[in-house]
Design an enzyme around this catalytic site. Structure first.
Site, PDB file in Angstrom:
ATOM      1  CE  LYS A 229      -0.076 -23.538  20.317  1.00 25.83           C
ATOM      2  NZ  LYS A 229       0.961 -24.536  20.390  1.00 25.83           N
ATOM      3  NE  ARG A 264       1.877 -26.955  14.004  1.00 29.76           N
ATOM      4  CZ  ARG A 264       0.671 -26.516  14.321  1.00 29.76           C
ATOM      5  NH1 ARG A 264       0.535 -25.506  15.156  1.00 29.76           N
ATOM      6  NH2 ARG A 264      -0.400 -27.086  13.805  1.00 29.76           N
TER       7      ARG A 264
HETATM    8  N1  HH2 Z   1       0.270 -26.670  18.342  1.00 30.72           N
HETATM    9  C1  HH2 Z   1      -0.918 -27.023  17.811  1.00 30.72           C
HETATM   10  C2  HH2 Z   1      -1.013 -28.113  16.938  1.00 30.72           C
HETATM   11  N2  HH2 Z   1       0.082 -28.826  16.589  1.00 30.72           N
HETATM   12  N3  HH2 Z   1       2.416 -29.191  16.741  1.00 30.72           N
HETATM   13  C3  HH2 Z   1       3.608 -28.862  17.247  1.00 30.72           C
HETATM   14  N4  HH2 Z   1       4.707 -29.550  16.912  1.00 30.72           N
HETATM   15  N5  HH2 Z   1       3.752 -27.806  18.128  1.00 30.72           N
HETATM   16  C4  HH2 Z   1       2.680 -27.060  18.531  1.00 30.72           C
HETATM   17  O1  HH2 Z   1       2.868 -26.135  19.359  1.00 30.72           O
HETATM   18  C5  HH2 Z   1       1.392 -27.388  17.998  1.00 30.72           C
HETATM   19  C6  HH2 Z   1       1.302 -28.480  17.097  1.00 30.72           C
HETATM   20  C7  HH2 Z   1      -2.134 -26.217  18.135  1.00 30.72           C
HETATM   21  O2  HH2 Z   1      -2.297 -25.176  17.210  1.00 30.72           O
HETATM   22  P1  HH2 Z   1      -3.257 -25.223  15.930  1.00 30.72           P
HETATM   23  O3  HH2 Z   1      -2.864 -26.286  14.960  1.00 30.72           O
HETATM   24  O4  HH2 Z   1      -3.338 -23.872  15.345  1.00 30.72           O
HETATM   25  O5  HH2 Z   1      -4.682 -25.502  16.569  1.00 30.72           O
HETATM   26  P2  HH2 Z   1      -5.615 -26.784  16.663  1.00 30.72           P
HETATM   27  O6  HH2 Z   1      -4.953 -27.826  17.498  1.00 30.72           O
HETATM   28  O7  HH2 Z   1      -6.864 -26.225  17.296  1.00 30.72           O
HETATM   29  O8  HH2 Z   1      -5.850 -27.281  15.256  1.00 30.72           O
END
Ligand code: HH2
Length: 290
Positions: A229, A264
């Site tokens: 992040k 995660r």
């Molecule tokens: N962060 C993201 C998405 N889902 N769920 C939980 N529980 N906690 C988090 O910190 C979290 C999450 C964002 O990361 P990512 O899935 O890699 O990116 P994007 O939202 O661009 O798909």
């Protein structure tokens, strides 16, 4: 007995750090968008994450990226995630699958397809029907702190906290967890997540990670999603998200020391090895201090 997290049809042991591997089936996720769009490539990637030590797989079809996340409708989201969940269920029957969605319609179909956990980045704010659905189906739930809509929750549009960001996050998440329990979700099915980078500037994310013991005190297992992040980029000057692995390891290990039990991540092997070693050291420390 070691603590456990109750999920649909089973339990996830919390006797060691739990690594949740991210499978994004999106064209636009901030660090891995577009890599696993076909069910076959997502499945091959999921197998690799499990081989590297993932305990749970989190499948998502809608990005919340900071720069212009485009909300997708439930039909398109289902078209993305269901074939992947069905394939994982068939090929890796023992691995719990979580679906990363804010929509009850998507969650219901995902649970039918074999998911056992619902990961809602809005903690049931955006679709209140999710709470009853999870209660009825006995799903495990991850309630993540955020503010605003899918399109702006990872921006700073709602990042106003006064002088105690951790207190505000704990209060808002505590209320979300109580609402979930009132809707019938079992206490043992709930995991809470402070939502690193969601309506939080870098210093907010650091404050919340440092203040994790106050979130742990609510009594639910705590998950953190620090992987790749922005705040890590700000601290390390690593601009390319996929190259923020070392910073991610540091943040996860610090969060473990502050009480987080679920992590995660995109880079599963790095998380598995670093957290297992840190956990062993912490266990030895408990022995020494006794
Ligand atoms: N962060 C993201 C998405 N889902 N769920 C939980 N529980 N906690 C988090 O910190 C979290 C999450 C964002 O990361 P990512 O899935 O890699 O990116 P994007 O939202 O661009 O798909």
């Amino acid at each position: 007995m070691a603590p456990e997290w109750r999920v649909r049809g089973g339990r996830v042991s919390l006797a060691r750090p739990v690594v949740v591997g991210i499978v994004n089936v999106t064209p636009d996720s901030f660090s891995d968008g577009g890599r696993f769009l076909s069910p076959e490539s997502a499945m091959a990637y999921a197998e690799r994450l499990v081989a590297e030590g993932a305990d749970v797989l989190d499948v998502g079809g809608e990005s919340t990226r900071p720069q212009g996340a485009r909300p997708v409708d439930a039909a398109e989201e289902r078209r993305r995630v269901l074939p992947v969940i069905e394939k994982i269920r068939r090929r890796l029957p023992d691995v719990p699958i979580s679906v990363d969605t804010v929509k009850a319609a998507t969650a219901a179909a995902a649970l039918d397809a074999g998911a056992s956990i619902v990961n809602d980045v809005s903690a049931f704010r955006l679709d209140p029907a999710l709470a009853e659905l999870c209660a009825e189906r006995g799903a495990g739930v991850i309630l993540m702190h955020s503010r605003g809509e899918v399109s702006d929750m990872a921006t700073f549009a709602h990042a106003e906290y006064g002088d105690d960001v951790t207190g505000a996050v704990v209060a808002e998440l505590g209320e979300a967890a109580r609402r979930a329990e009132r809707a019938g979700v079992a206490r043992e099915a709930i995991v809470v997540d402070p939502g690193i980078g969601f309506a939080k500037r870098g210093p907010h994310s650091l404050a919340v990670l440092g203040g994790l013991p106050r979130l742990v005190a609510l009594g639910y297992p705590v998950l953190v999603g620090v992987s790749r992040k922005r705040f890590i980029g700000e601290l390390t000057n690593v601009t390319e998200p996929a190259e923020r692995v070392y910073g991610t390891v540091g943040a996860n290990v610090a969060a473990l020391c502050r009480g987080a039990r679920l992590f995660r991540v995109h880079d599963v092997r790095a998380a598995r090895e670093s957290l297992d070693v840190a956990w062993a050291v912490l266990a030895a420390a408990r022995g020494v201090e006794r």
